[in-house]
Design an enzyme around this catalytic site. Structure first.
Site, PDB file in Angstrom:
ATOM      1  N   SER A 201       0.807  -1.228   0.000  1.00  0.00           N
ATOM      2  CA  SER A 201       0.000   0.000   0.000  1.00  0.00           C
ATOM      3  C   SER A 201       0.833   1.268   0.000  1.00  0.00           C
ATOM      4  O   SER A 201       0.335   2.342  -0.334  1.00  0.00           O
ATOM      5  CB  SER A 201      -0.938   0.021   1.210  1.00  0.00           C
ATOM      6  OG  SER A 201      -0.196  -0.021   2.422  1.00  0.00           O
TER       7      SER A 201
ATOM      8  N   ASP B 133      -4.049   8.220   7.323  1.00  0.00           N
ATOM      9  CA  ASP B 133      -4.851   7.301   8.135  1.00  0.00           C
ATOM     10  C   ASP B 133      -3.902   6.621   9.113  1.00  0.00           C
ATOM     11  O   ASP B 133      -2.738   7.002   9.223  1.00  0.00           O
ATOM     12  CB  ASP B 133      -5.651   6.314   7.262  1.00  0.00           C
ATOM     13  CG  ASP B 133      -4.780   5.337   6.471  1.00  0.00           C
ATOM     14  OD1 ASP B 133      -3.580   5.205   6.789  1.00  0.00           O
ATOM     15  OD2 ASP B 133      -5.293   4.720   5.518  1.00  0.00           O
TER      16      ASP B 133
ATOM     17  N   HIS C  70      -0.866   5.072   6.951  1.00  0.00           N
ATOM     18  CA  HIS C  70      -0.268   5.633   5.745  1.00  0.00           C
ATOM     19  C   HIS C  70      -0.028   7.137   5.850  1.00  0.00           C
ATOM     20  O   HIS C  70      -0.866   7.861   6.379  1.00  0.00           O
ATOM     21  CB  HIS C  70      -1.167   5.346   4.540  1.00  0.00           C
ATOM     22  CG  HIS C  70      -1.484   3.898   4.370  1.00  0.00           C
ATOM     23  ND1 HIS C  70      -2.668   3.352   4.829  1.00  0.00           N
ATOM     24  CD2 HIS C  70      -0.777   2.888   3.813  1.00  0.00           C
ATOM     25  CE1 HIS C  70      -2.674   2.052   4.560  1.00  0.00           C
ATOM     26  NE2 HIS C  70      -1.533   1.753   3.951  1.00  0.00           N
TER      27      HIS C  70
END
Length: 349
Positions: free
Chosen positions: A34, A324, A327
């Site tokens: 991610s 978040d 991240h």
């Protein structure tokens, strides 16, 4: 001008052209999780997605592309710094075609790792499948450009690899399968072996310019700090120590592969120090908050828990190190990417 001077001038111009050709990066090719996924998870059956508001609210056009951030991720900034393009498209995104992918393509999948067992946790794309997609891409590009031009792209492209955090935080420390078999150091060695095989396979497929990404200070992610309430929500130093030790192993791997594989130019792009500096001294970088994230309460939410219906999301993400609980914000991604470009990737410019 004397003939000898003209000859020397022409020779100098020729050498500069040769250096320019060798330094040129025509394409950015991305593998990983991610931290670099630009939207491949939108097209697989997984709950780990970010193709909805408020993700992407600061991306060009305010689009939630599937990037786990409010805007761009590091490969986008790196591609821009190399003069390639401002954003790298996801390979599974059908709004793009082989013409778009010729100058940059991302095979990464949020939630994956070196270990196949890591990708199974949230049913995302395993690393071996990313390689299969890359082989498919190679065939498509050869059909589009012809063998000679395509092979030159594969050889001159810059390959960005960012993996490993999920192997520890979403697998080893959460699920007993691996931890019951391996000590932490043994698991690091296991992952190092997979990294070696992966880089070697890319090399056999034509890759020569590669960046192997190190781990961030993963004990300082908001999600991990939330679980460390008994220590005042400080960073979990055990996790940070694991990250540092694994990065040390990767540095050794990079040195060995540069000796073993003729013509390879492999570097370690290590985000640990710059990201830890940002977290410890956020005000020096223009941030106000490094302990909690912008989205929702900023403590544990990511993916579907970070959505437009949550009333707590901050107004200005640039004040936050993290978007978040897992991240970074676009601003942080930009700072880290700039650091990497000026250090480990500088030799490819």
């Amino acid at each position: 001008m004397a003939p000898k001077s003209i000859h020397l001038l022409l020779l100098l111009q020729f050498l500069l052209q040769i250096l320019e050709i060798h330094a040129k990066v025509p394409t950015i090719i991305v593998f990983g999780d991610s931290s670099v996924d630009s939207g491949n998870n939108n097209h697989v059956s997984t709950v780990l997605r970010s193709n909805f508001e408020p993700y992407g609210r600061d991306f060009n056009g305010g689009r939630a592309t599937g990037r786990f951030s409010n805007g761009r991720v590091p490969p986008d900034f790196i591609a821009e710094a190399f003069g390639v393009k401002p954003a790298i498209p996801a390979y599974l995104d059908t709004t793009y075609n082989i013409t778009d992918f010729a100058t940059g393509v991302c095979f990464a999948s949020a939630g994956t790792g070196y270990d196949n067992a890591t990708s199974d946790v949230l049913s995302v794309i395993p690393l071996w499948k990313e390689v299969e997609y890359y082989k498919e891409y190679q065939k498509r590009l050869r059909d589009y450009l012809g063998d000679e031009k395509a092979n030159n792209i594969f050889n001159q492209a810059l390959y960005l690899i960012s993996l490993g955090t999920n192997d520890f935080l979403e697998n080893y420390y959460l699920i007993p399968t691996r931890s019951s078999v391996y000590s932490v150091e043994e698991y690091q060695h296991f992952l190092e072996g997979i990294a070696r095989n992966f880089v070697t396979e890319l090399y056999k497929l034509g890759a020569r310019k590669m960046s192997l990404g190190g781990l961030p200070p993963m004990g300082c992610l908001p999600l991990e700090r939330t679980t460390n309430l008994f220590s005042g929500s400080e960073c979990i130093e055990e996790y940070n120590d694991v990250a540092k030790h694994f990065n040390w192993k990767l540095q050794g791997l990079v040195a060995n592969l540069n000796l073993e594989l003729p013509g390879i130019r492999l570097v370690l792009s290590n985000p640990y120090d710059i990201l830890l500096e940002i977290i410890r001294n956020p005000h020096s970088f223009g941030f106000e908050n490094a302990a909690t994230a912008c989205c929702a309460t900023g403590m544990f939410e990511m993916g579907y828990l970070c959505n437009r219906f949550n009333p707590f999301t901050c107004q200005d993400a640039d004040k936050y190190v993290f978007w978040d609980s897992f991240h970074p914000t676009e601003k942080t991604n930009g700072i880290v990417a700039d650091h990497v470009v000026k250090t480990s990737l500088a030799e490819f410019l």
